[in-house]
Design an enzyme around this catalytic site. Structure first.
Site, mmCIF file in Angstrom:
data_model
loop_
_atom_site.group_PDB
_atom_site.id
_atom_site.type_symbol
_atom_site.label_atom_id
_atom_site.label_comp_id
_atom_site.label_asym_id
_atom_site.label_seq_id
_atom_site.Cartn_x
_atom_site.Cartn_y
_atom_site.Cartn_z
ATOM 1 N N GLU A 1 0.808 -1.213 0.000
ATOM 2 C CA GLU A 1 0.000 0.000 0.000
ATOM 3 C C GLU A 1 0.851 1.278 0.000
ATOM 4 O OE1 GLU A 1 -3.864 -1.313 2.458
ATOM 5 O OE2 GLU A 1 -2.025 -2.378 2.917
ATOM 6 N N SER B 1 -5.970 -4.245 1.510
ATOM 7 C CA SER B 1 -6.335 -3.780 0.169
ATOM 8 C C SER B 1 -6.913 -4.895 -0.694
ATOM 9 C CB SER B 1 -5.113 -3.187 -0.561
ATOM 10 O OG SER B 1 -4.808 -1.945 0.010
ATOM 11 N N TYR C 1 -8.943 0.945 -5.811
ATOM 12 C CA TYR C 1 -7.926 1.913 -6.258
ATOM 13 C C TYR C 1 -7.849 2.184 -7.747
ATOM 14 C CZ TYR C 1 -6.290 0.674 -1.597
ATOM 15 O OH TYR C 1 -6.211 0.434 -0.261
ATOM 16 N N ARG D 1 -10.580 2.337 11.868
ATOM 17 C CA ARG D 1 -11.843 2.213 11.119
ATOM 18 C C ARG D 1 -12.292 0.767 11.267
ATOM 19 N NH1 ARG D 1 -10.722 2.147 5.486
ATOM 20 N NH2 ARG D 1 -11.355 -0.011 5.641
ATOM 21 N N ASP E 1 -14.823 -2.204 10.340
ATOM 22 C CA ASP E 1 -15.644 -2.539 9.165
ATOM 23 C C ASP E 1 -16.598 -3.706 9.423
ATOM 24 O OD1 ASP E 1 -14.100 -0.596 8.011
ATOM 25 O OD2 ASP E 1 -12.938 -1.956 6.728
ATOM 26 N N GLU F 1 -13.452 -6.462 10.157
ATOM 27 C CA GLU F 1 -12.042 -6.211 10.483
ATOM 28 C C GLU F 1 -11.886 -4.782 10.994
ATOM 29 O OE1 GLU F 1 -9.122 -5.476 7.628
ATOM 30 O OE2 GLU F 1 -10.432 -4.468 6.222
ATOM 31 N N ASN G 1 -9.029 -1.494 10.916
ATOM 32 C CA ASN G 1 -7.814 -0.943 10.298
ATOM 33 C C ASN G 1 -7.293 0.189 11.168
ATOM 34 O OD1 ASN G 1 -7.825 -2.289 7.487
ATOM 35 N ND2 ASN G 1 -9.943 -1.606 7.796
ATOM 36 N N GLY H 1 -7.214 4.503 5.263
ATOM 37 C CA GLY H 1 -6.964 5.475 4.198
ATOM 38 C C GLY H 1 -7.260 6.883 4.708
HETATM 39 N N1 LIG Z 1 -16.681 -13.353 4.189
HETATM 40 C C1 LIG Z 1 -16.768 -12.474 3.189
HETATM 41 N N2 LIG Z 1 -17.836 -12.534 2.341
HETATM 42 C C2 LIG Z 1 -17.944 -11.692 1.296
HETATM 43 N N3 LIG Z 1 -17.054 -10.751 1.003
HETATM 44 C C3 LIG Z 1 -15.977 -10.633 1.819
HETATM 45 C C4 LIG Z 1 -15.782 -11.482 2.959
HETATM 46 N N4 LIG Z 1 -14.635 -11.103 3.568
HETATM 47 C C5 LIG Z 1 -14.135 -10.085 2.842
HETATM 48 N N5 LIG Z 1 -14.928 -9.795 1.788
HETATM 49 C C6 LIG Z 1 -14.722 -8.772 0.747
HETATM 50 O O1 LIG Z 1 -13.336 -8.556 0.548
HETATM 51 C C7 LIG Z 1 -12.982 -7.218 0.936
HETATM 52 C C8 LIG Z 1 -11.637 -7.241 1.610
HETATM 53 O O2 LIG Z 1 -11.687 -8.065 2.738
HETATM 54 P P1 LIG Z 1 -11.251 -7.544 4.166
HETATM 55 O O3 LIG Z 1 -11.569 -8.607 5.146
HETATM 56 O O4 LIG Z 1 -11.842 -6.222 4.415
HETATM 57 O O5 LIG Z 1 -9.668 -7.465 4.022
HETATM 58 P P2 LIG Z 1 -8.674 -6.254 3.609
HETATM 59 O O6 LIG Z 1 -9.504 -5.026 3.364
HETATM 60 O O7 LIG Z 1 -7.782 -6.128 4.792
HETATM 61 O O8 LIG Z 1 -7.954 -6.751 2.401
HETATM 62 C C9 LIG Z 1 -14.135 -6.746 1.803
HETATM 63 O O9 LIG Z 1 -14.270 -5.353 1.788
HETATM 64 C C10 LIG Z 1 -15.318 -7.446 1.145
HETATM 65 O O10 LIG Z 1 -15.703 -6.791 -0.057
HETATM 66 MG MG LIG Z 2 -11.127 -4.281 4.419
#
Ligand SMILES: Nc1ncnc2c1ncn2[C@@H]1O[C@H](COP(=O)(O)OP(=O)(O)O)[C@@H](O)[C@H]1O
Ligand SMILES: [Mg+2]
Length: 362
Positions: A13, A187, A256, A296, A298, A312, A314, A318
């Site tokens: 990132e 990301s 992005y 943040r 989520d 999760e 963060n 951002g």
């Molecule tokens: N269990 C899930 N079911 C559906 N979509 C998911 C799931 N986990 C993550 N995502 C999707 O993937 C994106 C990134 O996952 P996330 O857990 O936020 O990890 P990071 O943002 O740290 O890469 C999420 O914003 C969502 O769109």
């Molecule tokens: Mg995320």
């Protein structure tokens, strides 16, 4: 205050950090003295010339990062020291603001270095940062106090040796479609949706390129809700916002690359109960994970049954002027420059709260 902004970094990132840091620089109260310390992709620290700061203040581009500038070293017990052509000098500072996302920035490593150097810094400390980075550990902590996390299985390379057994486990415990992501990533790198058994192995291999542990979860058809939390001992949550990705999930392109990748809705359209509930969970998640400064947090809201899931947190979200974290604070009554001042004060306050602690027998 005399502030050092750390940006760039040894992380996927890096580019995002250049944009976040430029916004931070432009929104900081002009009474502060700002030093820009750019961290290259290899991890070297360089004190940027005044021209980089001046160009940033005048323009709209991401922060420039010059790797021919004087080297900065972290000196344990002392602080930062700059090594230029004409010798070396200490860099007196009141607070460091790491505007670094992901690995070596948001995961506790930089925070540990700053602790050793006896410096106050913005954002979560070593523990809170490390927990925020490790989705498996964060979920275990949250689950232990009854917060609603998405069920999951953790897997490693060893589990891929018997992919049939892993697939059967996913089938019986989670069901298809599933979602796979690295435990310590960001990301959306290495994340993918898995429709069926046949797709499991390649998706797992992809996620295992980013970390040696991966999470497998049921795919949640959910609304994506985010909530800004700010504070040390008494953190407060701001009214949540919503991300509406135009892709199947909020992937790297949607975040992005694709200018129409997602719509950001602030505040999110939620009934009073759901809004209050999400803000409460966000604060509990924050304190349980040992966070301070900011994060943040989520969520997903399942579109089928409105179930709220904590996804999760963060710790260095951002920070561009259109990023969710500062936007949600702003919509909740805290403009970007005032948010930055509060973050700086929280950093100093946390350091002060620890100066009288004894590390020897009392
Ligand atoms: N269990 C899930 N079911 C559906 N979509 C998911 C799931 N986990 C993550 N995502 C999707 O993937 C994106 C990134 O996952 P996330 O857990 O936020 O990890 P990071 O943002 O740290 O890469 C999420 O914003 C969502 O769109
Ligand atoms: Mg995320």
């Amino acid at each position: 205050m005399r502030i050092a902004i750390l940006y760039g970094g040894k992380s996927g990132e890096h580019e995002v950090s250049l944009r976040s840091a430029a916004s931070v620089v432009r929104n900081l109260d002009k009474s502060h003295k700002v030093h820009l310390i750019g961290i290259t992709r290899r991890g070297a620290w360089h004190l940027q010339p005044d021209s980089v700061l001046a160009d940033c203040l005048e323009g709209e581009l991401p922060l420039d990062l010059r790797s021919d500038a004087p080297v900065v070293l972290v000196v344990p017990g002392t602080g930062l020291r700059v090594y230029g052509a004409r010798g070396s000098a200490d860099l007196p500072l009141d607070v460091v603001f790491p505007v670094l996302h992901g690995t070596y920035g948001e995961d506790g490593t930089i925070q540990g270095l700053l602790e050793c150097a006896d410096l106050a810094y913005v954002g979560a400390d070593v523990l809170g940062s490390a927990v925020g980075m490790d989705k498996e550990l964060a979920k275990a902590l949250w689950k232990s106090i009854g917060l609603p996390t998405v069920p999951s299985i953790t897997a490693s390379n060893a589990d891929l040796k018997n992919i049939d057994m892993l697939a059967s486990k996913v089938e019986s415990l989670l069901g298809w479609p599933a979602f796979i992501k690295p435990v310590r990533g960001g990301s959306s790198v290495g994340a993918s949706k898995v429709e069926n058994r046949a797709e499991l192995e390649s998706a797992a291999q992809k996620a295992l390129l980013c970390d040696n542990k991966i999470l497998i979860e049921p795919f949640i058809h959910g609304r994506e809700i985010e909530c800004s939390v700010l504070g040390n001992d008494n953190p407060r949550a701001f009214p949540p916002g919503e991300i509406v990705p135009s892709h199947e999930f909020y992937d790297y392109e949607a975040k992005y690359i694709d200018p129409d990748g997602a719509a950001l809705i602030i505040p999110a359209e939620l009934d009073d109960d759901a809004r209050r509930h999400i803000m409460e969970i966000a604060v509990s998640a924050y304190t349980t994970a040992g966070m301070s400064g900011m994060a943040r947090v989520d969520f997903f809201i399942d579109k089928k049954n409105d179930t709220i899931y904590l996804n999760e947190a963060n710790t260095i979200p951002g920070f561009t002027s259109i990023s969710m974290y500062p936007k949600m604070c702003e919509a909740g009554g805290l403009p970007y420059p005032a948010l930055l001042d509060e973050l700086l004060s929280l950093a100093v306050e946390r350091k002060r709260s620890r100066v009288n602690l004894h590390y020897e027998r009392v």
